[in-house]
Design a protein around this motif. Sequence first.
Motif, PDB file in Angstrom:
ATOM      1  N   GLY A   1      -2.759   4.658  -2.103  1.00 56.27           N
ATOM      2  CA  GLY A   1      -2.170   4.645  -0.773  1.00 56.27           C
ATOM      3  C   GLY A   1      -2.500   5.860   0.069  1.00 56.27           C
ATOM      4  N   LYS A   2      -3.427   6.693  -0.403  1.00 57.72           N
ATOM      5  CA  LYS A   2      -3.747   7.942   0.292  1.00 57.72           C
ATOM      6  C   LYS A   2      -4.290   7.691   1.696  1.00 57.72           C
TER       7      LYS A   2
ATOM      8  N   SER B   1       0.815  -1.216   0.000  1.00 55.89           N
ATOM      9  CA  SER B   1       0.000   0.000   0.000  1.00 55.89           C
ATOM     10  C   SER B   1       0.846   1.262   0.000  1.00 55.89           C
ATOM     11  N   LEU B   2       1.946   1.250   0.745  1.00 56.40           N
ATOM     12  CA  LEU B   2       2.937   2.330   0.700  1.00 56.40           C
ATOM     13  C   LEU B   2       4.284   1.698   0.407  1.00 56.40           C
ATOM     14  N   ASN B   3       5.023   2.292  -0.530  1.00 53.93           N
ATOM     15  CA  ASN B   3       6.250   1.675  -1.025  1.00 53.93           C
ATOM     16  C   ASN B   3       7.433   2.620  -0.828  1.00 53.93           C
ATOM     17  N   ASN B   4       8.087   2.498   0.340  1.00 56.59           N
ATOM     18  CA  ASN B   4       9.293   3.285   0.633  1.00 56.59           C
ATOM     19  C   ASN B   4       9.047   4.786   0.462  1.00 56.59           C
ATOM     20  N   LEU B   5       7.932   5.257   0.990  1.00 60.35           N
ATOM     21  CA  LEU B   5       7.511   6.654   0.807  1.00 60.35           C
ATOM     22  C   LEU B   5       8.095   7.529   1.911  1.00 60.35           C
ATOM     23  N   SER B   6       8.636   8.669   1.509  1.00 58.10           N
ATOM     24  CA  SER B   6       9.142   9.665   2.460  1.00 58.10           C
ATOM     25  C   SER B   6       8.489  11.006   2.171  1.00 58.10           C
ATOM     26  N   ILE B   7       8.083  11.683   3.235  1.00 59.03           N
ATOM     27  CA  ILE B   7       7.402  12.965   3.051  1.00 59.03           C
ATOM     28  C   ILE B   7       7.555  13.799   4.318  1.00 59.03           C
ATOM     29  N   ARG B   8       7.665  15.099   4.143  1.00 53.87           N
ATOM     30  CA  ARG B   8       7.727  16.022   5.278  1.00 53.87           C
ATOM     31  C   ARG B   8       6.594  17.033   5.128  1.00 53.87           C
TER      32      ARG B   8
ATOM     33  N   MET C   1       0.079  10.995  -5.506  1.00 51.56           N
ATOM     34  CA  MET C   1       0.546   9.648  -5.188  1.00 51.56           C
ATOM     35  C   MET C   1       0.098   8.662  -6.263  1.00 51.56           C
ATOM     36  N   ARG C   2       0.891   7.607  -6.426  1.00 48.18           N
ATOM     37  CA  ARG C   2       0.525   6.503  -7.311  1.00 48.18           C
ATOM     38  C   ARG C   2       1.232   5.245  -6.839  1.00 48.18           C
ATOM     39  N   ASN C   3       0.465   4.166  -6.735  1.00 47.25           N
ATOM     40  CA  ASN C   3       1.030   2.861  -6.358  1.00 47.25           C
ATOM     41  C   ASN C   3       1.869   2.934  -5.080  1.00 47.25           C
ATOM     42  N   GLY C   4       1.372   3.689  -4.112  1.00 49.15           N
ATOM     43  CA  GLY C   4       2.043   3.759  -2.826  1.00 49.15           C
ATOM     44  C   GLY C   4       3.287   4.615  -2.785  1.00 49.15           C
TER      45      GLY C   4
END
Length: 219
Positions: free
Chosen positions: A39-40, A15-22, A188-191
């Motif tokens: 993945g929202k 659902s989330l693929n190595n996502l980083s966000i601040r 977002m797309r594909n996590g």
Amino acid sequence: MKLSNLTVKYGKHISLNNLSIRLTNNGKIVGILGENGAGKTTLINVIIGRLNRFKGARTVDESIAYMPDRFFLYENLRIKQAIKLFKQSFSDFDEKRALKILAHFKLDPNMKIHDGSKGNHEEIHLALILSRNTDFYVMDEPLSAIDPINRAAFIEAIENYRRKDSTVLIVTHLLRDLGSMFDEVILMRNGQLLLQDTKKNILNKYSSLEEAYFEEVGR
């Protein structure tokens, strides 16, 4: 808040693929956009602390008020009873602000919730959430039951009645209705995170947010 290298799996589905966000508490309204399954909602569940089974790091020191996409109050309550419940449950709740927002929507605090329409339910819900003094307001599809005629009043409430200098995160498919209020957009797309930028920068590259969405998500 900072999310680093987040990976969330449900069985074999990522659902989330190595996502980083601040995300910074800076008074902005941020739209979180993507196709179904992008993945929202999983991202939101990590942010609010509902989902704790993930790889990566979650650092959230800010206070958060959350508006889910489903109404959760008992419908036999009167609105004023719901206000009392929120006041008892949250020390940051501002009853005077709640009454102002209800007046904005022309809702009587003595009304029983089940006597209102689905749109009224969302207006009540928004009034309660915005009356909390938090750093972030997180909203999952907040306009799903609001008819086009009343959407302007709903958007105006989000813009004007939250705590000053707070940040709003809105998950939505209604880009055409809400795009004008966004200061920043997350795609977002594909996590994975495709894009996080200010609306101003995006519109320097694309003619509209809709074009940016279709170009970036459709790649």
